[in-house]
Design a protein around this motif. Structure first.
Motif, PDB file in Angstrom:
ATOM      1  N   CYS A  30      36.555  25.852  35.651  1.00 29.63           N
ATOM      2  CA  CYS A  30      37.629  26.566  36.361  1.00 29.63           C
ATOM      3  C   CYS A  30      37.325  26.652  37.854  1.00 29.63           C
ATOM      4  O   CYS A  30      38.201  26.414  38.691  1.00 29.63           O
ATOM      5  CB  CYS A  30      37.819  27.967  35.780  1.00 29.63           C
ATOM      6  N   ARG A  31      36.091  26.955  38.199  1.00 28.63           N
ATOM      7  CA  ARG A  31      35.710  27.073  39.611  1.00 28.63           C
ATOM      8  C   ARG A  31      35.884  25.749  40.345  1.00 28.63           C
ATOM      9  O   ARG A  31      36.435  25.702  41.449  1.00 28.63           O
ATOM     10  CB  ARG A  31      34.272  27.557  39.728  1.00 28.63           C
ATOM     11  N   VAL A  32      35.458  24.641  39.740  1.00 26.51           N
ATOM     12  CA  VAL A  32      35.595  23.328  40.371  1.00 26.51           C
ATOM     13  C   VAL A  32      37.070  22.962  40.530  1.00 26.51           C
ATOM     14  O   VAL A  32      37.477  22.439  41.570  1.00 26.51           O
ATOM     15  CB  VAL A  32      34.823  22.255  39.581  1.00 26.51           C
ATOM     16  N   GLY A  38      42.809  23.993  44.675  1.00 24.77           N
ATOM     17  CA  GLY A  38      43.379  25.246  45.145  1.00 24.77           C
ATOM     18  C   GLY A  38      43.851  26.075  43.966  1.00 24.77           C
ATOM     19  O   GLY A  38      44.207  25.529  42.911  1.00 24.77           O
ATOM     20  N   GLU A  39      43.841  27.389  44.140  1.00 22.75           N
ATOM     21  CA  GLU A  39      44.182  28.278  43.022  1.00 22.75           C
ATOM     22  C   GLU A  39      45.613  28.088  42.554  1.00 22.75           C
ATOM     23  O   GLU A  39      45.894  28.136  41.352  1.00 22.75           O
ATOM     24  CB  GLU A  39      43.955  29.733  43.434  1.00 22.75           C
ATOM     25  N   VAL A  45      47.175  24.752  35.400  1.00 25.10           N
ATOM     26  CA  VAL A  45      46.446  23.774  34.593  1.00 25.10           C
ATOM     27  C   VAL A  45      45.495  24.502  33.651  1.00 25.10           C
ATOM     28  O   VAL A  45      45.433  24.201  32.454  1.00 25.10           O
ATOM     29  CB  VAL A  45      45.678  22.782  35.498  1.00 25.10           C
ATOM     30  N   ILE A  46      44.750  25.467  34.168  1.00 21.07           N
ATOM     31  CA  ILE A  46      43.809  26.242  33.351  1.00 21.07           C
ATOM     32  C   ILE A  46      44.554  26.995  32.256  1.00 21.07           C
ATOM     33  O   ILE A  46      44.129  27.014  31.099  1.00 21.07           O
ATOM     34  CB  ILE A  46      42.995  27.197  34.241  1.00 21.07           C
ATOM     35  N   GLN A  47      45.687  27.601  32.605  1.00 17.01           N
ATOM     36  CA  GLN A  47      46.479  28.327  31.606  1.00 17.01           C
ATOM     37  C   GLN A  47      46.972  27.387  30.507  1.00 17.01           C
ATOM     38  O   GLN A  47      46.954  27.733  29.325  1.00 17.01           O
ATOM     39  CB  GLN A  47      47.662  29.023  32.275  1.00 17.01           C
ATOM     40  N   LYS A  48      47.395  26.175  30.892  1.00 22.99           N
ATOM     41  CA  LYS A  48      47.874  25.213  29.909  1.00 22.99           C
ATOM     42  C   LYS A  48      46.752  24.785  28.969  1.00 22.99           C
ATOM     43  O   LYS A  48      46.944  24.679  27.755  1.00 22.99           O
ATOM     44  CB  LYS A  48      48.472  23.989  30.605  1.00 22.99           C
TER      45      LYS A  48
END
Length: 114
Positions: A30-32, A38-39, A45-48
């Motif tokens: 997630c950090r990368v 950018g957030e 994408v992370i949520q998906k």
């Protein structure tokens, strides 16, 4: 078969270690993504990814329960979930950290990445 408290404790510690490693991988992925994209771009994408994983896990657990002839209710949930519950159900203060091994790892990042 008799239970061996020392073996059970060692198993719980191993599960906690594996859960912390998963949390490290997940956090750093997630950090990368946030650093690279950018957030605003990374967050959906992370949520998906999380949503698709939760659907996959739910479908597999539901299938296992149905194949076993179990009902799909809260009472049978713990028999078919795939969470490593020994990692926190067997936790005791002498193991250090906090009860949830995932939270334990994420909290180590909190000061630098709130």
């Amino acid at each position: 078969m008799t239970s061996n408290p020392e073996n059970e404790r060692e198993t719980a510690l191993q599960v906690r270690r594996a859960a912390r490693h998963f949390a490290m991988l997940y956090f750093n992925l997630c950090r990368v993504l946030v650093e690279k994209c950018g957030e605003e771009t990374a967050l959906p994408v992370i949520q998906k990814v999380i949503f698709k994983l939760s659907l996959d896990r739910t479908d597999r657990n539901r299938c296992r329960a149905l194949q076993a002839g179990a009902s799909l209710d809260l009472e049978s949930f713990n028999s078919f979930n795939d969470l490593p519950t020994i990692g926190w159900s067997a936790w005791e203060e002498s193991m250090g950290g906090v009860r949830c091994p995932y939270a334990e790892q994420w909290l180590t990042y909190y000061e630098k990445y709130p």
